[in-house]
Scaffold this motif. Structure first.
Motif, PDB file in Angstrom:
ATOM      1  N   SER A 172       0.854  -1.188   0.000  1.00  0.00           N
ATOM      2  CA  SER A 172       0.000   0.000   0.000  1.00  0.00           C
ATOM      3  C   SER A 172       0.891   1.239   0.000  1.00  0.00           C
ATOM      4  O   SER A 172       1.915   1.294   0.684  1.00  0.00           O
ATOM      5  CB  SER A 172      -0.925   0.006   1.219  1.00  0.00           C
ATOM      6  OG  SER A 172      -0.187  -0.030   2.422  1.00  0.00           O
ATOM      7  N   ALA A 173       0.472   2.203  -0.819  1.00  0.00           N
ATOM      8  CA  ALA A 173       1.226   3.454  -0.941  1.00  0.00           C
ATOM      9  C   ALA A 173       0.283   4.539  -1.441  1.00  0.00           C
ATOM     10  O   ALA A 173      -0.554   4.269  -2.308  1.00  0.00           O
ATOM     11  CB  ALA A 173       2.387   3.288  -1.911  1.00  0.00           C
ATOM     12  N   GLY A 174       0.424   5.708  -0.898  1.00  0.00           N
ATOM     13  CA  GLY A 174      -0.397   6.831  -1.355  1.00  0.00           C
ATOM     14  C   GLY A 174      -1.882   6.564  -1.254  1.00  0.00           C
ATOM     15  O   GLY A 174      -2.654   7.025  -2.109  1.00  0.00           O
ATOM     16  N   GLY A 175      -2.282   5.804  -0.250  1.00  0.00           N
ATOM     17  CA  GLY A 175      -3.696   5.523  -0.044  1.00  0.00           C
ATOM     18  C   GLY A 175      -4.247   4.426  -0.926  1.00  0.00           C
ATOM     19  O   GLY A 175      -5.447   4.134  -0.893  1.00  0.00           O
ATOM     20  N   GLN A 176      -3.390   3.794  -1.713  1.00  0.00           N
ATOM     21  CA  GLN A 176      -3.863   2.714  -2.576  1.00  0.00           C
ATOM     22  C   GLN A 176      -3.163   1.400  -2.210  1.00  0.00           C
ATOM     23  O   GLN A 176      -1.983   1.402  -1.846  1.00  0.00           O
ATOM     24  CB  GLN A 176      -3.583   3.038  -4.049  1.00  0.00           C
ATOM     25  CG  GLN A 176      -4.440   4.188  -4.575  1.00  0.00           C
ATOM     26  CD  GLN A 176      -4.350   4.313  -6.076  1.00  0.00           C
ATOM     27  OE1 GLN A 176      -3.293   4.133  -6.652  1.00  0.00           O
ATOM     28  NE2 GLN A 176      -5.485   4.628  -6.704  1.00  0.00           N
ATOM     29  N   ALA A 177      -3.937   0.317  -2.314  1.00  0.00           N
ATOM     30  CA  ALA A 177      -3.368  -1.000  -1.991  1.00  0.00           C
ATOM     31  C   ALA A 177      -3.368  -1.862  -3.250  1.00  0.00           C
ATOM     32  O   ALA A 177      -4.263  -1.755  -4.100  1.00  0.00           O
ATOM     33  CB  ALA A 177      -4.187  -1.679  -0.903  1.00  0.00           C
ATOM     34  N   LEU A 178      -2.368  -2.722  -3.354  1.00  0.00           N
ATOM     35  CA  LEU A 178      -2.255  -3.614  -4.496  1.00  0.00           C
ATOM     36  C   LEU A 178      -1.937  -5.020  -3.988  1.00  0.00           C
ATOM     37  O   LEU A 178      -0.945  -5.232  -3.290  1.00  0.00           O
ATOM     38  CB  LEU A 178      -1.132  -3.138  -5.425  1.00  0.00           C
ATOM     39  CG  LEU A 178      -0.935  -3.929  -6.719  1.00  0.00           C
ATOM     40  CD1 LEU A 178      -2.157  -3.811  -7.616  1.00  0.00           C
ATOM     41  CD2 LEU A 178       0.306  -3.435  -7.457  1.00  0.00           C
ATOM     42  N   ARG A 179      -2.832  -5.960  -4.303  1.00  0.00           N
ATOM     43  CA  ARG A 179      -2.603  -7.355  -3.923  1.00  0.00           C
ATOM     44  C   ARG A 179      -2.128  -8.115  -5.152  1.00  0.00           C
ATOM     45  O   ARG A 179      -2.761  -8.058  -6.208  1.00  0.00           O
ATOM     46  CB  ARG A 179      -3.893  -7.977  -3.377  1.00  0.00           C
ATOM     47  CG  ARG A 179      -3.685  -9.373  -2.792  1.00  0.00           C
ATOM     48  CD  ARG A 179      -4.984  -9.931  -2.227  1.00  0.00           C
ATOM     49  NE  ARG A 179      -4.795 -11.262  -1.683  1.00  0.00           N
ATOM     50  CZ  ARG A 179      -4.466 -11.529  -0.430  1.00  0.00           C
ATOM     51  NH1 ARG A 179      -4.306 -10.538   0.433  1.00  0.00           N
ATOM     52  NH2 ARG A 179      -4.294 -12.769  -0.014  1.00  0.00           N
ATOM     53  N   LEU A 180      -1.033  -8.833  -5.021  1.00  0.00           N
ATOM     54  CA  LEU A 180      -0.400  -9.471  -6.173  1.00  0.00           C
ATOM     55  C   LEU A 180      -0.723 -10.964  -6.227  1.00  0.00           C
ATOM     56  O   LEU A 180      -1.065 -11.583  -5.226  1.00  0.00           O
ATOM     57  CB  LEU A 180       1.118  -9.260  -6.115  1.00  0.00           C
ATOM     58  CG  LEU A 180       1.563  -7.798  -6.048  1.00  0.00           C
ATOM     59  CD1 LEU A 180       3.079  -7.691  -6.020  1.00  0.00           C
ATOM     60  CD2 LEU A 180       1.004  -6.990  -7.218  1.00  0.00           C
ATOM     61  N   LEU A 225       8.230   3.873  -3.775  1.00  0.00           N
ATOM     62  CA  LEU A 225       9.069   4.153  -2.603  1.00  0.00           C
ATOM     63  C   LEU A 225       9.748   5.510  -2.740  1.00  0.00           C
ATOM     64  O   LEU A 225       9.904   6.237  -1.752  1.00  0.00           O
ATOM     65  CB  LEU A 225      10.116   3.037  -2.439  1.00  0.00           C
ATOM     66  CG  LEU A 225      11.029   3.130  -1.226  1.00  0.00           C
ATOM     67  CD1 LEU A 225      10.221   3.094   0.071  1.00  0.00           C
ATOM     68  CD2 LEU A 225      12.053   2.003  -1.232  1.00  0.00           C
ATOM     69  N   ALA A 226      10.138   5.838  -3.960  1.00  0.00           N
ATOM     70  CA  ALA A 226      10.758   7.137  -4.177  1.00  0.00           C
ATOM     71  C   ALA A 226       9.769   8.274  -3.946  1.00  0.00           C
ATOM     72  O   ALA A 226      10.153   9.390  -3.581  1.00  0.00           O
ATOM     73  CB  ALA A 226      11.311   7.197  -5.600  1.00  0.00           C
ATOM     74  N   ALA A 227       8.493   7.958  -4.126  1.00  0.00           N
ATOM     75  CA  ALA A 227       7.463   8.996  -3.997  1.00  0.00           C
ATOM     76  C   ALA A 227       6.957   9.160  -2.578  1.00  0.00           C
ATOM     77  O   ALA A 227       6.358  10.203  -2.237  1.00  0.00           O
ATOM     78  CB  ALA A 227       6.294   8.663  -4.927  1.00  0.00           C
ATOM     79  N   GLY A 228       7.170   8.165  -1.734  1.00  0.00           N
ATOM     80  CA  GLY A 228       6.659   8.273  -0.367  1.00  0.00           C
ATOM     81  C   GLY A 228       6.683   6.946   0.355  1.00  0.00           C
ATOM     82  O   GLY A 228       7.168   5.949  -0.184  1.00  0.00           O
ATOM     83  N   PRO A 229       6.128   6.900   1.578  1.00  0.00           N
ATOM     84  CA  PRO A 229       6.160   5.666   2.368  1.00  0.00           C
ATOM     85  C   PRO A 229       5.354   4.542   1.697  1.00  0.00           C
ATOM     86  O   PRO A 229       4.301   4.785   1.108  1.00  0.00           O
ATOM     87  CB  PRO A 229       5.519   6.071   3.702  1.00  0.00           C
ATOM     88  CG  PRO A 229       5.555   7.554   3.723  1.00  0.00           C
ATOM     89  CD  PRO A 229       5.517   8.018   2.307  1.00  0.00           C
ATOM     90  N   VAL A 230       5.873   3.337   1.828  1.00  0.00           N
ATOM     91  CA  VAL A 230       5.207   2.140   1.296  1.00  0.00           C
ATOM     92  C   VAL A 230       5.174   1.088   2.403  1.00  0.00           C
ATOM     93  O   VAL A 230       6.171   0.887   3.102  1.00  0.00           O
ATOM     94  CB  VAL A 230       5.962   1.565   0.085  1.00  0.00           C
ATOM     95  CG1 VAL A 230       5.280   0.290  -0.425  1.00  0.00           C
ATOM     96  CG2 VAL A 230       6.067   2.591  -1.027  1.00  0.00           C
ATOM     97  N   ARG A 231       4.039   0.437   2.544  1.00  0.00           N
ATOM     98  CA  ARG A 231       3.952  -0.676   3.493  1.00  0.00           C
ATOM     99  C   ARG A 231       3.727  -1.970   2.715  1.00  0.00           C
ATOM    100  O   ARG A 231       2.942  -2.008   1.766  1.00  0.00           O
ATOM    101  CB  ARG A 231       2.809  -0.466   4.495  1.00  0.00           C
ATOM    102  CG  ARG A 231       3.099   0.644   5.498  1.00  0.00           C
ATOM    103  CD  ARG A 231       2.014   0.750   6.538  1.00  0.00           C
ATOM    104  NE  ARG A 231       2.011  -0.350   7.502  1.00  0.00           N
ATOM    105  CZ  ARG A 231       2.861  -0.439   8.528  1.00  0.00           C
ATOM    106  NH1 ARG A 231       3.806   0.471   8.713  1.00  0.00           N
ATOM    107  NH2 ARG A 231       2.788  -1.453   9.371  1.00  0.00           N
ATOM    108  N   VAL A 232       4.433  -2.997   3.131  1.00  0.00           N
ATOM    109  CA  VAL A 232       4.370  -4.297   2.442  1.00  0.00           C
ATOM    110  C   VAL A 232       3.890  -5.360   3.418  1.00  0.00           C
ATOM    111  O   VAL A 232       4.310  -5.387   4.582  1.00  0.00           O
ATOM    112  CB  VAL A 232       5.764  -4.687   1.889  1.00  0.00           C
ATOM    113  CG1 VAL A 232       5.768  -6.133   1.385  1.00  0.00           C
ATOM    114  CG2 VAL A 232       6.180  -3.730   0.776  1.00  0.00           C
TER     115      VAL A 232
END
Lengths: 86, 412
Positions: free
Chosen positions: B88-96, B195-202
């Protein structure tokens, strides 16, 4: 078959089979590079479908495939051999 | 492949024998071995053992003396649950999606429970408790830093095959102390951008464990009239093992190597039905190839030194030419293969065959590895419908002609 070639036998020098060029694939499977469209993919384009990096692909002919450790050697000569793709 | 072949003066009748191979029988064998009851035929599994039993039965029906030979196998990587990866980054989540977007790295630590943590670049000073994004091709160094810092794990990059699959492997380098996940290269780049644009949670898990088990080779010898002891000692080999199904995902392993097994079985059927072929023929259907060719390593040491080995790994899609690798004192064997290929119209070229043939060559036997294509290699797309009948026929004819010519050469 996907070839129209009808004549059989070796293409090129028979002796090359003793030291074949690295085909870039594992276990006879030809390399299948990604349909690269960005830099990261292009960098990976010479990697094989199974090997995760260029160096792993380049080593596939001489060492275990894809960084795989060879199976235990039964003889000293075997130590120079490899496992295979897996 | 329907044309009548010319006979060779030194081997009258061989062309007719070669043409007895049956595409229908080979396709039936491929479909059988790709069935769900064999579950991808991984070493040490009920499915793998069922495949060995089926093959033993087929060989006995041909009149062979059959032996099931067990041996220990270690360091098999077993995926025992479907792994998770999302960010999740910038308020959006992505499930792979596993095996499309990401895959297990074979050096990964077993990490069954999803762990959520911030993402860090590998170059950052403090990696403690964070997922680490490794530079492409630099996973090992990132791993060392991640281990030293007590990081949550490492994300690295890997390509896909032409169909967008990330092939399955079940053996690899030594296991590391942290989970390692290989991310599709474009997603890896996208994650770096995020990650370059802001915090990312994995959030990620990687339930991959290392097990020890037993492999089981199927060996057959054909004591037919004029056979055993009276001609060249020839071993036709093919591995029947596959990488096994994923949890919830089938890996039929039709090309790698049900196709090779089917061609060897058919060649044995044709050769043993022909009393004029004076060869001491054996067949080995090998286990544990996918974990480092342990089955052939186990078998090779027990063979007489004059054994001529032809190993077939892949007989599913002939594209331009079959790949051939020779090892050991195989010059005569290779010349015979060339002659057989001319007789049968199969084009050959030198190509890397990192398969069981290397185990036989390594103990000093004349050994040749042949590969005739593997569409869908070690992915769910490796289905029996992609195994070409003409390629099976070409491979089986090549084997029959090779053994037939070897028999003739030895008898003159």
């Amino acid at each position: 078959m996907t070839t129209n070639q009808t004549s059989g036998g070796f293409i090129g020098d028979l002796a090359e089979a003793f030291a074949p060029p690295a085909a870039g694939g594992c276990c006879g499977a030809p390399a299948s590079p990604s349909p690269a469209s960005d830099t990261a993919q292009q960098a990976d384009a010479v990697a094989t479908a199974c090997c995760g990096s260029t160096s792993a692909a380049q080593q596939a002919a001489q060492a275990g495939c894809c960084g795989q450790a060879p199976a235990p050697a039964a003889t000293p000569a075997e130590a120079a051999s490899t496992g295979c793709c897996g | 492949m329907t044309s009548t072949m010319p006979d060779l003066p030194q081997a009258p009748g061989l062309a007719a024998v070669v043409e007895r191979v049956s595409a229908a029988r080979m396709l039936a064998a491929v479909h059988e071995l790709a069935r769900g009851r064999y579950a991808g035929r991984r070493v040490g599994t009920p499915g793998g053992r069922a495949a060995a039993a089926w093959l033993a039965e087929q060989l006995r029906e041909l009149g062979a003396e059959v032996e099931l030979d067990s041996f220990p196998v270690t360091d098999v990587r077993e995926l025992y649950a479907t792994p998770v990866l999302e960010w999740s980054a910038g308020g959006q989540a992505l499930r792979l999606e596993h095996r499309r977007d990401f895959v297990e790295h074979l050096a990964t630590a077993d990490s069954p429970d999803p762990r959520t943590a911030p993402l860090a670049a590998a170059s950052e000073a403090d990696l403690r408790g964070r997922w680490v994004l490794a530079e492409a091709g630099d996973w090992a160094r990132a791993c060392e830093r991640a281990e030293a810092h007590g990081a949550a794990g490492v994300l690295t990059a890997r390509g896909t095959d032409a169909e967008g699959w990330m092939p399955k492997m079940i053996a690899g380098p030594a296991t590391r102390a942290v989970p390692i996940i290989a991310l599709r290269t474009d997603l890896h780049a996208r994650l770096a951008d995020a990650l370059a644009a802001g915090p990312v949670r994995v959030t990620a898990s990687m339930p991959l464990r290392q097990i020890s088990t037993d492999g089981r080779n199927v060996h057959a010898r054909f004591p037919h009239a004029g056979g055993a002891g009276s001609g060249p000692r020839v071993l036709l080999a093919a591995h029947y093992v596959g990488v096994g199904d994923d949890p919830g995902m089938r890996f039929p392993a039709a090309a790698d190597n049900a196709s090779g097994v089917a061609a060897v079985l058919e060649a044995a059927r044709v050769l043993t039905a022909d009393p004029a072929t004076r060869a001491d023929l054996s067949v080995a259907f090998l286990d544990a190839e996918e974990t480092g060719a342990w089955g052939s390593a186990h078998h090779a040491a027990a063979l007489p030194s004059d054994t001529l080995v032809i190993n077939l790994d892949g007989a599913a899609q002939l594209h331009q030419a079959a790949s051939v690798e020779a090892g050991g004192p195989a010059h005569t064997l290779l010349a015979t293969l060339d002659q057989a290929a001319r007789l049968t119209g199969v084009p050959l070229r030198a190509g890397t065959m990192a398969s069981d043939n290397r185990r036989y060559a390594a103990v000093g036997l004349a050994a040749i590895g042949i590969g005739v294509g593997m569409p869908g290699y070690q992915t769910p797309a490796e289905t029996p419908d992609r195994v070409e009948a003409d390629t099976l026929v070409a491979a089986a004819r090549l084997l029959v002609a090779s053994v037939g010519l070897l028999a003739v050469q030895t008898s003159v």
